[in-house]
Design an enzyme around this catalytic site. Structure first.
Site, PDB file in Angstrom:
ATOM      1  N   ASP A  72     -11.468  -3.295  -1.573  1.00  0.00           N
ATOM      2  CA  ASP A  72     -11.053  -3.414  -0.049  1.00  0.00           C
ATOM      3  C   ASP A  72     -11.926  -2.978   1.643  1.00  0.00           C
ATOM      4  O   ASP A  72     -12.852  -2.419   1.430  1.00  0.00           O
ATOM      5  CB  ASP A  72     -10.063  -1.802  -0.136  1.00  0.00           C
ATOM      6  CG  ASP A  72      -9.044  -1.096   0.641  1.00  0.00           C
ATOM      7  OD1 ASP A  72      -8.661  -2.246   1.557  1.00  0.00           O
ATOM      8  OD2 ASP A  72      -8.734  -0.158   0.799  1.00  0.00           O
ATOM      9  N   ASP A  73     -10.837  -4.173   2.179  1.00  0.00           N
ATOM     10  CA  ASP A  73     -11.842  -4.685   2.761  1.00  0.00           C
ATOM     11  C   ASP A  73     -13.554  -3.945   2.774  1.00  0.00           C
ATOM     12  O   ASP A  73     -14.210  -3.398   3.277  1.00  0.00           O
ATOM     13  CB  ASP A  73     -11.852  -3.717   4.366  1.00  0.00           C
ATOM     14  CG  ASP A  73      -9.968  -3.964   4.948  1.00  0.00           C
ATOM     15  OD1 ASP A  73      -9.614  -5.047   4.528  1.00  0.00           O
ATOM     16  OD2 ASP A  73      -9.601  -3.017   5.053  1.00  0.00           O
TER      17      ASP A  73
ATOM     18  N   HIS B 237       0.462  -0.766   0.328  1.00  0.00           N
ATOM     19  CA  HIS B 237      -0.236  -0.317   0.293  1.00  0.00           C
ATOM     20  C   HIS B 237       1.209   0.673  -0.005  1.00  0.00           C
ATOM     21  O   HIS B 237       1.907   0.934   1.261  1.00  0.00           O
ATOM     22  CB  HIS B 237      -1.216   0.072   1.198  1.00  0.00           C
ATOM     23  CG  HIS B 237      -1.925  -0.744   1.043  1.00  0.00           C
ATOM     24  ND1 HIS B 237      -1.757  -2.230   1.064  1.00  0.00           N
ATOM     25  CD2 HIS B 237      -3.480  -0.859   1.967  1.00  0.00           C
ATOM     26  CE1 HIS B 237      -2.993  -2.778   0.760  1.00  0.00           C
ATOM     27  NE2 HIS B 237      -3.666  -1.844   1.371  1.00  0.00           N
TER      28      HIS B 237
ATOM     29  N   GLU C 233      -1.902   6.361  -0.765  1.00  0.00           N
ATOM     30  CA  GLU C 233      -2.903   6.301  -0.848  1.00  0.00           C
ATOM     31  C   GLU C 233      -3.348   7.631   0.003  1.00  0.00           C
ATOM     32  O   GLU C 233      -3.580   8.673  -0.776  1.00  0.00           O
ATOM     33  CB  GLU C 233      -3.850   5.232  -0.185  1.00  0.00           C
ATOM     34  CG  GLU C 233      -5.218   5.271  -0.166  1.00  0.00           C
ATOM     35  CD  GLU C 233      -6.042   4.308   1.119  1.00  0.00           C
ATOM     36  OE1 GLU C 233      -6.819   4.297   0.807  1.00  0.00           O
ATOM     37  OE2 GLU C 233      -5.181   3.561   1.437  1.00  0.00           O
TER      38      GLU C 233
END
Length: 281
Positions: free
Chosen positions: A218-219, A137, A140
């Protein structure tokens, strides 16, 4: 994220991890997902006394059963929690080695701001030496510099999120030239206030620049939706054309960790489908 970590406390037995993974893969199959590459965070569980083997055995059994029943294939990426220590990440890596054949790669997730990728350089060097692919990640809620670090220090094969790459034109050109995939998660980006609303997401801009951008969930239980919900949201808000959606789908197969032969089979299937279903205008 605090709510998410609190909820993980109910996962205790191998069957719990099986049930969770099976439920996700069944949901993904119902949305016509052909292949999924899933993150799991062993430290979320081992830190509270659940054995690593319990976690991964339940997940792996569900992957096998879902493939047998639904035909959906999947791969597993073990992520390190960046808010925890490097030593904790290294311990997780060592625990994973007996299950090396069940894990395709390692990643870096959780709260990004203040936890630069370079903090985990040593862990990723060890991971690469053990034969794992790497992702992270980056870019972001963290700056474009974090994407550079992921590329240069962690040697990632793809960047998760990466939407802040536009802060650095040289970075954009590098991502384009190397066709480093970006796994953009639109609904999550809005829920986490990376963008104020779905119309502000730079997905279409990145796609038109020629980057290998993909749409992902995402989740999904926490951040607004699964893959279909994400695709419908951006198609509507950004006025994506049929060709745009085709390119996003094609990119997702190209960006996967499937073998070249497996990728080509799915890409051919996609092309055949689109040739029979493309609109006349």
């Amino acid at each position: 994220l605090n709510v998410y970590y609190e909820a993980t406390s109910v996962l205790l037995r191998e069957q719990d991890f099986y049930d969770l993974t099976r439920a996700y893969l069944e949901r993904a199959h119902a949305q016509n997902v052909r292949h999924a590459e899933m993150f799991f965070d062993p430290q979320s569980h081992t830190e509270r006394g659940v054995p690593f083997e319990t976690v991964i055995s339940g997940i792996h059994r569900a992957q096998f059963d879902a493939r047998q029943r639904f035909g959906i294939t999947s791969k597993l990426i073990m992520c390190f929690l960046r808010h925890l220590s490097v030593d904790s990440a290294m311990a997780a890596l060592k625990e994973s080695l007996p299950f090396r054949d069940w894990i395709v790669g390692v990643g870096l997730d959780s709260a990004e701001a203040g936890h630069p990728p370079e903090k985990f350089t040593r862990v990723f060097e060890k991971s690469l030496a053990e034969g794992f692919l790497t992702v992270a990640h980056a870019g972001e809620d963290g700056p474009a510099e974090y994407i550079w670090q992921a590329l240069k220090k962690l040697m990632v094969s793809r960047v998760d999120h990466g939407v802040r790459c536009t802060e650095d034109s040289h970075l954009v050109e590098t991502l384009k030239a190397r066709q480093i995939p970006l796994t953009v998660c639109p609904l999550s980006n809005v829920k986490l206030r990376i963008f104020d609303d779905i119309t502000g997401i730079n997905l279409k801009y990145l796609l038109d620049l020629g980057l290998c951008v993909t749409v992902n969930s995402d989740d999904p239980a926490y951040f607004g939706g699964y893959i279909t919900e994400n695709l419908l949201a951006v198609q509507s808000a950004l006025n994506l054309s049929y060709d745009d959606v085709y390119r996003l789908t094609r990119n997702s197969f190209r960006a996967s960790f499937l073998s070249e032969g497996e990728k080509q089979t799915l890409l051919t299937e996609l092309d055949v489908f689109c040739s029979h279903n493309a609109p006349n205008t």
